[in-house]
Design a protein around this motif. Structure first.
Motif, PDB file in Angstrom:
ATOM      1  N   MET A   1       0.572  -1.105  -0.259  1.00  0.00           N
ATOM      2  CA  MET A   1      -0.072  -0.116   0.343  1.00  0.00           C
ATOM      3  C   MET A   1       1.071   1.291  -0.204  1.00  0.00           C
ATOM      4  O   MET A   1       1.720   1.476   1.018  1.00  0.00           O
ATOM      5  CB  MET A   1      -0.899  -0.259   1.435  1.00  0.00           C
ATOM      6  N   SER A   2       0.662   2.017  -1.257  1.00  0.00           N
ATOM      7  CA  SER A   2       1.273   3.587  -1.122  1.00  0.00           C
ATOM      8  C   SER A   2       0.744   3.989  -0.444  1.00  0.00           C
ATOM      9  O   SER A   2      -0.330   3.934   0.014  1.00  0.00           O
ATOM     10  CB  SER A   2       1.008   3.944  -2.401  1.00  0.00           C
ATOM     11  N   LYS A   3       1.472   5.098   0.539  1.00  0.00           N
ATOM     12  CA  LYS A   3       0.958   5.733   1.944  1.00  0.00           C
ATOM     13  C   LYS A   3       1.439   7.319   1.535  1.00  0.00           C
ATOM     14  O   LYS A   3       2.839   7.254   1.225  1.00  0.00           O
ATOM     15  CB  LYS A   3       1.488   4.937   3.577  1.00  0.00           C
ATOM     16  N   LYS A   4       0.521   7.892   1.917  1.00  0.00           N
ATOM     17  CA  LYS A   4       1.001  10.000   1.864  1.00  0.00           C
ATOM     18  C   LYS A   4       1.584   9.727   2.580  1.00  0.00           C
ATOM     19  O   LYS A   4       1.517   9.785   4.217  1.00  0.00           O
ATOM     20  CB  LYS A   4      -0.033  10.402   2.100  1.00  0.00           C
ATOM     21  N   GLU A   5       3.120  10.898   2.806  1.00  0.00           N
ATOM     22  CA  GLU A   5       3.940  11.068   3.867  1.00  0.00           C
ATOM     23  C   GLU A   5       3.278  12.768   3.740  1.00  0.00           C
ATOM     24  O   GLU A   5       2.815  13.427   2.696  1.00  0.00           O
ATOM     25  CB  GLU A   5       5.081  11.044   2.739  1.00  0.00           C
ATOM     26  N   ILE A   6       2.923  12.577   5.469  1.00  0.00           N
ATOM     27  CA  ILE A   6       2.881  14.134   5.338  1.00  0.00           C
ATOM     28  C   ILE A   6       3.972  14.272   6.617  1.00  0.00           C
ATOM     29  O   ILE A   6       4.890  13.966   8.116  1.00  0.00           O
ATOM     30  CB  ILE A   6       1.854  13.727   6.831  1.00  0.00           C
ATOM     31  N   ARG A   7       4.832  15.488   5.955  1.00  0.00           N
ATOM     32  CA  ARG A   7       5.726  16.323   6.734  1.00  0.00           C
ATOM     33  C   ARG A   7       5.718  16.266   7.873  1.00  0.00           C
ATOM     34  O   ARG A   7       5.078  18.187   7.926  1.00  0.00           O
ATOM     35  CB  ARG A   7       6.719  16.904   5.241  1.00  0.00           C
ATOM     36  N   PHE A   8       6.757  17.254   8.941  1.00  0.00           N
ATOM     37  CA  PHE A   8       6.243  17.761  10.712  1.00  0.00           C
ATOM     38  C   PHE A   8       7.716  18.249  10.817  1.00  0.00           C
ATOM     39  O   PHE A   8       8.633  18.074  10.490  1.00  0.00           O
ATOM     40  CB  PHE A   8       5.755  16.215  11.325  1.00  0.00           C
ATOM     41  N   TRP A  27       4.924   3.576  13.102  1.00  0.00           N
ATOM     42  CA  TRP A  27       3.761   3.421  12.858  1.00  0.00           C
ATOM     43  C   TRP A  27       3.913   2.401  12.119  1.00  0.00           C
ATOM     44  O   TRP A  27       2.470   1.787  11.453  1.00  0.00           O
ATOM     45  CB  TRP A  27       4.432   4.175  11.396  1.00  0.00           C
ATOM     46  N   LEU A  28       4.732   1.514  12.149  1.00  0.00           N
ATOM     47  CA  LEU A  28       4.468  -0.025  11.064  1.00  0.00           C
ATOM     48  C   LEU A  28       4.034  -1.219  12.237  1.00  0.00           C
ATOM     49  O   LEU A  28       2.913  -1.839  11.519  1.00  0.00           O
ATOM     50  CB  LEU A  28       6.027  -0.838  11.025  1.00  0.00           C
ATOM     51  N   ASP A  34      -3.113   4.365   4.991  1.00  0.00           N
ATOM     52  CA  ASP A  34      -2.635   4.901   4.050  1.00  0.00           C
ATOM     53  C   ASP A  34      -1.823   6.462   4.005  1.00  0.00           C
ATOM     54  O   ASP A  34      -1.593   7.131   3.181  1.00  0.00           O
ATOM     55  CB  ASP A  34      -3.309   5.087   2.906  1.00  0.00           C
ATOM     56  N   PHE A  35      -1.154   6.775   5.186  1.00  0.00           N
ATOM     57  CA  PHE A  35       0.134   8.563   5.530  1.00  0.00           C
ATOM     58  C   PHE A  35       0.421   7.517   6.821  1.00  0.00           C
ATOM     59  O   PHE A  35       0.029   6.485   7.308  1.00  0.00           O
ATOM     60  CB  PHE A  35      -1.734   9.079   6.118  1.00  0.00           C
ATOM     61  N   ILE A  36       1.400   8.775   6.578  1.00  0.00           N
ATOM     62  CA  ILE A  36       3.062   7.807   7.520  1.00  0.00           C
ATOM     63  C   ILE A  36       3.379   9.795   8.026  1.00  0.00           C
ATOM     64  O   ILE A  36       3.863  10.554   6.536  1.00  0.00           O
ATOM     65  CB  ILE A  36       3.783   6.971   6.647  1.00  0.00           C
ATOM     66  N   PRO A  37       3.915   9.907   9.086  1.00  0.00           N
ATOM     67  CA  PRO A  37       4.263  11.107   9.727  1.00  0.00           C
ATOM     68  C   PRO A  37       5.933  10.525   8.939  1.00  0.00           C
ATOM     69  O   PRO A  37       6.401  10.020   9.140  1.00  0.00           O
ATOM     70  CB  PRO A  37       4.254  11.192  10.784  1.00  0.00           C
ATOM     71  N   ARG A  38       6.469  11.977   8.711  1.00  0.00           N
ATOM     72  CA  ARG A  38       8.089  12.662   9.070  1.00  0.00           C
ATOM     73  C   ARG A  38       8.335  13.275   8.737  1.00  0.00           C
ATOM     74  O   ARG A  38       7.885  14.833   9.084  1.00  0.00           O
ATOM     75  CB  ARG A  38       8.467  11.856   7.431  1.00  0.00           C
ATOM     76  N   ILE A  39       9.399  13.191  10.221  1.00  0.00           N
ATOM     77  CA  ILE A  39       9.348  14.580  11.039  1.00  0.00           C
ATOM     78  C   ILE A  39      10.594  14.988   9.759  1.00  0.00           C
ATOM     79  O   ILE A  39      11.752  13.991   9.551  1.00  0.00           O
ATOM     80  CB  ILE A  39      10.350  14.450  12.747  1.00  0.00           C
TER      81      ILE A  39
END
Length: 384
Positions: A1-8, A27-28, A34-39
């Motif tokens: 599943m491709s996940k929308k990256e949310i940049r924090f 997060w795993l 289908d979304f994931i945060p990235r700091i």
């Protein structure tokens, strides 16, 4: 599943900023999102505080002591802001005006005037998603009670009690910190620091106090200042708010309490509801157990103690036989916030983060509580 990256971006690299980084690293643990945060960018006025992130969070590419640099960064979509209360007004407003989504720490301003300024900025920027941090209602036991309220299993409400208690300040030799000073924490004291956790569910249920009588306590009046001397503790240690709730169909008493000095409690959040058809209790002190007492006229009264399975708002890899904890609740809260950013109103959240409107309600309640404590009188609430 491709996940929308949310940049924090993270503003404030202390304990809670690190807790967010830990949640993002786990997060795993979540399934079917289908979304994931990235700091990507971190900020602290004391720049060395950012070093932990640079060493432990591989996605961090920038660190700064000036939050304006973070807000100008096009590689940041949303911000987590965890700073002392006196900084909320300016930072929250600037974050909202920058167009970046915001999860902010409670209480959303040092006082009512600061909160009202933040709320005006939110109203001027409806495209920005703004939420308030409050993790404990994401515990499965709390979610179970929320389901029972929605199902009207309690009948006519007799009374409600909710609280957040800990004893980390019981030691009088603990060095004073910013939460003990009115200039940085505000006059609310423990109410501003802990109260949103307590009010989150009652406000979500529509249980608005019609009035409040407050009992506020200063228990440790002086603490070491860290420089060999002693300093005055200016803020309230404990608060008990006795309220009367009036809805369209019923009225009942509700007690909300926040305590920094509660012997025997490391970090206890709880809610108790008594009703004519059923009563329930849940406390994080026993995180797997929720109690329910069904009642039929003339029948015996007996509490049913149930182990609540690991069933959360967002699915996880953890089996139902395991125990849910704070690190799980904060992960669930972050999933709910990211879901709203990724999907807006089409999000899958069964329970959403605390809303800024609920934080604003808490300010009105705590302001009335200060008035009540000063006068020794019951103060009526005006929610209009």
């Amino acid at each position: 599943m491709s996940k929308k990256e949310i940049r924090f971006g993270v503003i404030g690299c202390g304990l809670m900023g690190k807790e967010f980084a830990s949640a993002a690293a786990r997060w795993l643990h979540l399934t079917d999102v289908d979304f994931i945060p990235r700091i990507t960018h971190v900020c602290d006025a004391h720049l060395p505080a950012t070093e932990w992130f640079r060493q432990n969070v591989a996605s961090v590419t920038r660190a700064t002591a000036d939050y304006r640099e973070l807000l100008a960064d096009p590689e940041v979509d949303a911000v987590y802001c965890a700073v002392p209360h006196n900084l909320h007004q300016q930072l929250y407003i600037d974050i909202i005006k920058s167009g970046k989504h915001l999860l902010g720490e409670k209480p959303f301003g040092i006082d009512l005037a600061a909160n009202e300024a933040i709320m005006r900025a939110i109203a001027d920027h409806p495209e920005v998603i703004v939420r308030c941090s409050s993790e404990f209602p994401f515990f499965p036991g709390a979610q179970r009670i929320a389901e029972w309220v929605a199902q009207e299993k309690f009948g006519r409400i007799i009374e409600v009690e909710a609280g957040f208690w800990h004893s980390s300040d019981l030691d009088p030799n603990k060095t004073i910190n910013w939460k003990r000073r009115i200039a940085t924490n505000g006059e609310y004291g423990c109410m501003g620091d802990l109260g949103m956790h307590v009010a989150h569910l009652p406000f979500r249920f529509g249980w608005m106090p019609a009035n409040v009588r407050a009992l506020l306590s200063k228990i440790v009046e002086r603490r070491p200042d860290g420089k060999g001397g002693m300093a005055d503790c200016e803020t309230w240690d404990n608060a008990i708010l006795a309220c009367e709730v009036k809805t369209d169909t019923q009225a009942f008493p509700m007690v909300l309490s926040t305590k920094r000095i509660a012997p025997g409690h490391a970090n206890t959040w709880f809610i108790r509801i008594s009703g004519t058809k059923g009563s329930a209790e849940y406390s994080t002190k026993n995180p797997k157990q929720v109690a329910f007492l069904p009642y039929e006229p003339g029948a015996e009264q007996a509490w049913h103690m149930t182990d609540v399975p690991y069933k959360s708002a967002y699915g996880t890899i953890t089996g139902g036989i395991f125990e849910f904890g704070f690190s799980d609740s904060i992960l669930q809260m972050w999933a709910a916030f990211c879901d709203e950013i990724a999907h807006g109103r089409d999000n899958q959240a069964s329970f959403q983060c605390a809303r800024p409107e609920e934080a604003a309600m808490s300010h009105k309640l705590f302001t009335a509580a200060l008035e009540s404590a000063a006068s020794g009188m019951t103060v009526s609430m005006n929610w209009s």
